[in-house]
Motif scaffolding. Structure first.
Motif, mmCIF file in Angstrom:
data_model
loop_
_atom_site.group_PDB
_atom_site.id
_atom_site.type_symbol
_atom_site.label_atom_id
_atom_site.label_comp_id
_atom_site.label_asym_id
_atom_site.label_seq_id
_atom_site.Cartn_x
_atom_site.Cartn_y
_atom_site.Cartn_z
ATOM 1 N N ALA A 25 0.835 -1.203 0.000
ATOM 2 C CA ALA A 25 0.000 0.000 0.000
ATOM 3 C C ALA A 25 0.873 1.258 0.000
ATOM 4 C CB ALA A 25 -0.914 0.018 1.217
ATOM 5 N N ASP A 50 -3.079 5.379 -1.864
ATOM 6 C CA ASP A 50 -4.226 4.557 -1.476
ATOM 7 C C ASP A 50 -5.043 5.177 -0.348
ATOM 8 O OD1 ASP A 50 -3.768 2.288 -3.250
ATOM 9 O OD2 ASP A 50 -1.976 1.947 -2.047
ATOM 10 N N PRO A 74 -7.607 10.145 -2.736
ATOM 11 C CA PRO A 74 -7.723 8.959 -1.866
ATOM 12 C C PRO A 74 -8.617 9.228 -0.668
ATOM 13 C CG PRO A 74 -5.665 10.092 -1.439
ATOM 14 C CD PRO A 74 -6.278 10.780 -2.629
ATOM 15 N N ALA A 108 -6.085 0.027 3.718
ATOM 16 C CA ALA A 108 -5.515 -0.450 2.448
ATOM 17 C C ALA A 108 -4.736 -1.749 2.654
ATOM 18 C CB ALA A 108 -4.621 0.629 1.825
#
Length: 362
Positions: A25, A50, A74, A108
């Motif tokens: 991530a 992310d 995000p 994530a």
């Protein structure tokens, strides 16, 4: 490969923005502006992210959230208390996700542990056990009697707030100095969602009768009513007791007034700054950016600057990294010239690199 990239925040008093690539991530740790007006991180080479994790709601950690579009918009993760402090015009409800004040979460796909940072209401540190353990402290302090600091788990790599560099003076001694300076009347300028309630409680305990601007009074009321663990139990009870003693009515230059904002640039502090010819005296206790009313008053000898610790002292930083067994330490939010003693004590554990391979910290 686990990697930390310093986008902004190391080498000086700069906005926070750090990219953690771990467990597959890409997590952005804070996204601030300032503290000098208009200073923003350069995200042009970051690419898609992310998730964004927020340590607390001060502008140098969240003021750059308007740049989310450059990194793929995000989702943003923060504690419920932090979300209470951030306008929905900056982050829409659909993009808000809640982290615990103290507990575990998965973001994530990365397992995280959080704990209270002792710096501001709702403020947290974030830890992951991956790559030998990595800790991001955000801003932190162990001296507050209002906002607790929860000891983090061991971590091979510690990213620590080092805003005060080699400062060793204690908050207790600073409070005595401020109480003496304010006794005959002063406007104590503070940031929203920061030291204001504690300043009111500690000065009241020393016999002063502080007057609170509406913003700080609302913060004290919130602490008095809170049962989420936001504040230490004693501070919750003390906040309720303080509210019963507060005076109403217009303030005068003889009053001890605690008011936002920190450098008299806005809020009730700015209102009193505009009335300074009536005899209001100003006292500032945090970072003073150039061009602010605070900077002008201090430069002219018309105001005093006396510190109030809300970041770790030299001994606090050293104790933290030693207790956690850190092999790599990234010291943020200060210039190298402000921390020669800290740098010497950390030795080869201290890293100034912009890109750090966390696997090497094992």
């Amino acid at each position: 490969m686990a990697k930390l990239t310093v986008i902004s925040g190391v080498g000086g008093k700069l906005p926070a923005a750090f990219l953690l690539e771990i467990g597959g991530a890409r997590l952005l740790l804070d996204l601030g502006e300032g503290p000098e007006a208009g200073v923003l991180p350069d995200l042009t080479k970051v690419g898609r992210v992310d998730a964004i994790l927020l340590s607390h709601a001060h502008i140098d950690h969240v003021g750059g959230l308007g740049l989310r579009g450059t990194i793929g918009n995000p989702p943003v993760y923060a504690t419920a208390e932090i979300w209470r402090q951030i306008s929905e015009t900056l982050v829409a409800p659909a993009d808000r996700h809640v982290l615990p004040l103290r507990g575990t979460a998965t973001v994530a796909g990365v397992a995280l542990t959080t704990g209270r940072s002792g710096h501001a209401p709702g403020g947290i540190w974030v830890h992951t056990a991956e790559a030998g353990g990595f800790l991001y402290t955000g801003d932190w302090s162990v001296e507050s009697t209002v906002f607790p600091f929860d000891p983090p788990p061991p971590a091979a790599t510690v990213f620590t707030d080092a805003s005060y560099g080699d400062r060793e003076t204690t908050l207790e001694s600073q409070i005595d100095d401020i109480a003496e300076a304010a006794r005959d009347g002063a406007v104590l300028c503070v940031p929203a969602f920061g030291r204001g309630p504690e300043m009111a409680l500690r000065l009241s305990a020393l016999g002063l009768r502080p007057r609170l601007c509406p913003a700080i009074r609302a913060e004290v009321e919130h602490l008095a009513a809170d049962r989420s663990g936001l504040a230490a139990p004693g501070a919750t009870d003390a906040s309720a007791a303080l509210l019963a003693t507060l005076a109403d009515g217009p303030v005068t230059p003889d009053d001890v007034v605690i008011a936002t904002e920190a450098n008299a640039e806005s809020g009730f502090a700015a209102t009193l700054y505009a009335r300074r010819d009536e005899g209001f005296r100003f006292l500032f206790s945090g970072h003073v950016p150039a061009g602010t009313p605070a900077a002008r008053l201090i430069a002219a000898g018309e105001a005093r600057w006396l510190p109030w610790n809300v970041h770790p002292r030299l001994a606090d930083t050293l104790d933290l990294v030693d207790r956690l067994g850190a092999r790599t330490v990234i010291a943020a939010f200060t210039a190298p010239a402000s921390m020669p003693v800290l740098a010497g004590r950390l030795g080869d554990r201290l890293s100034w690199q912009a890109n750090i391979n966390l696997a090497n910290s094992r």
